[in-house]
Enzyme design. Structure first.
Site, PDB file in Angstrom:
ATOM      1  N   PHE A 164     -12.018  79.231  10.958  1.00  0.00           N
ATOM      2  CA  PHE A 164     -13.042  80.009  10.253  1.00  0.00           C
ATOM      3  C   PHE A 164     -13.815  79.150   9.258  1.00  0.00           C
ATOM      4  O   PHE A 164     -15.034  79.004   9.352  1.00  0.00           O
ATOM      5  CB  PHE A 164     -12.370  81.200   9.550  1.00  0.00           C
ATOM      6  CG  PHE A 164     -13.240  81.885   8.528  1.00  0.00           C
ATOM      7  CD1 PHE A 164     -14.513  82.335   8.862  1.00  0.00           C
ATOM      8  CD2 PHE A 164     -12.781  82.089   7.239  1.00  0.00           C
ATOM      9  CE1 PHE A 164     -15.314  82.967   7.925  1.00  0.00           C
ATOM     10  CE2 PHE A 164     -13.570  82.719   6.296  1.00  0.00           C
ATOM     11  CZ  PHE A 164     -14.846  83.158   6.635  1.00  0.00           C
ATOM     12  N   TYR A 216       3.073  81.232   1.435  1.00  0.00           N
ATOM     13  CA  TYR A 216       1.741  80.709   1.736  1.00  0.00           C
ATOM     14  C   TYR A 216       1.188  79.934   0.533  1.00  0.00           C
ATOM     15  O   TYR A 216       0.781  78.776   0.656  1.00  0.00           O
ATOM     16  CB  TYR A 216       0.821  81.873   2.098  1.00  0.00           C
ATOM     17  CG  TYR A 216      -0.630  81.493   2.234  1.00  0.00           C
ATOM     18  CD1 TYR A 216      -1.103  80.890   3.398  1.00  0.00           C
ATOM     19  CD2 TYR A 216      -1.541  81.757   1.213  1.00  0.00           C
ATOM     20  CE1 TYR A 216      -2.443  80.543   3.521  1.00  0.00           C
ATOM     21  CE2 TYR A 216      -2.876  81.422   1.327  1.00  0.00           C
ATOM     22  CZ  TYR A 216      -3.328  80.819   2.486  1.00  0.00           C
ATOM     23  OH  TYR A 216      -4.645  80.473   2.596  1.00  0.00           O
TER      24      TYR A 216
END
Length: 308
Positions: free
Chosen positions: A12, A125
């Site tokens: 992306f 994360y």
């Protein structure tokens, strides 16, 4: 013209970064088939760097879903490989790493968080991104490489990954419009986020390829403004032409990570000073661009969305 090697150019952020760099640099962006940073062994990465002889390496590779093991491999191990490979094959080159606001963890409500704020991630994360950032900082401080980490907040733009909140909302609004629904049901957390146009992120990367070397190795890339998630969802619906009610719905299984951080907003003074960069697109324009690109996709069933 600088030779830039972009890794992760198929993702992306990578696609938009590549578009921004293409007209201003001698860009090389090998696909995953040519260089899978996660799977490639160090000698392979070193050989790639030696062949390409880059002035700048941009690492936009990463992932937003997975286990702690997946995140460590995608962020920490890949950064370590690049540092080792570049120190051998291109020690004069600059490494630009795309980091994440998740490295900060929970910050006080109302604070525009600066780069010197202690990182205390609340997710695997965020922790993996912070560890990778520290590796880049250490390599830079030791003089092994010239390193910059761009700590990106919540990017918005066409082609957002399916697991992203705004991608889900776009799909739900599209389905509601196509089906003539009078309302939609969303799981919405009471959170605030700093949303930055993906074109502005790409412009920050371009600026980072040009700026002078310095001691400040981490730079926030955000809008400098926090917006309530509920307001973002309503604004996206309005941009799409959907004026029905937005009811409270169920949360998907991955909602916990967003709820753990109620507030996030970037202090972007360092970006202005170090990169000569500032965001150029406002949120309404960003959402309009997102809707025009992604809202036109065929509607698909969407069970629920967690926003936040």
């Amino acid at each position: 013209m600088k030779r830039v090697l972009l890794l992760g150019g198929g993702g992306f952020l990578g696609r938009h970064i590549g578009a921004a760099l293409a007209g201003h640099t001698a860009l090389r962006s090998p696909g995953r088939a040519q260089c899978d940073l996660v799977r490639a062994e160090l000698p392979e990465v070193t050989a790639l760097i030696a062949r390409e002889r880059p002035d700048v390496v941009v690492s936009a590779a990463g992932r937003i879903v997975g286990s702690g093991y997946d995140f460590v491999r995608a962020h920490v191990v890949t950064t370590a490989k690049l540092i080792e490979a570049m120190a051998v094959a291109a020690p004069g080159a600059r490494l630009i790493r795309i980091g994440s606001a998740a490295e900060y963890g929970v910050v006080p409500h109302g604070l525009a968080v600066g780069e010197d704020h202690p990182g205390a991630p609340v997710s695997e994360y965020g922790l993996s991104h912070l560890a990778a950032t520290r590796l880049a900082e250490l390599a830079g401080d030791a003089g092994r490489l010239d390193t910059i980490v761009l700590r990106v907040f919540n990017p918005v733009g066409p082609g957002m990954p399916a697991g992203n909140m705004l991608s889900r909302v776009t799909a739900m609004v599209g389905a509601a419009i196509a089906g003539g629904a009078g309302d939609i049901a969303l799981g919405l957390h009471d959170t605030y986020r700093d949303l930055v146009d993906v074109r502005d992120v790409a412009a920050a990367v371009l600026a980072a390829t040009r700026c002078a070397p310095g001691a400040e190795r981490v730079v926030n890339v955000g809008s400098g403004r926090a917006v309530a998630t509920r307001d973002v969802v309503r604004l996206l619906a309005d941009v799409a032409g959907f004026h029905g009610a937005i009811r409270h719905g169920t949360f998907p299984p991955d909602a916990t990570r967003s709820a753990a951080v109620p507030w996030m907003c970037a202090d972007i003074d360092r970006a202005r000073r170090v990169l000569g960069w500032a965001p150029a697109h406002d949120l309404s324009e960003s959402l309009r661009t997102l809707w025009r690109a992604d809202g036109a996709r065929p509607a698909r069933p969407v069970a629920g969305v967690a926003a936040g």
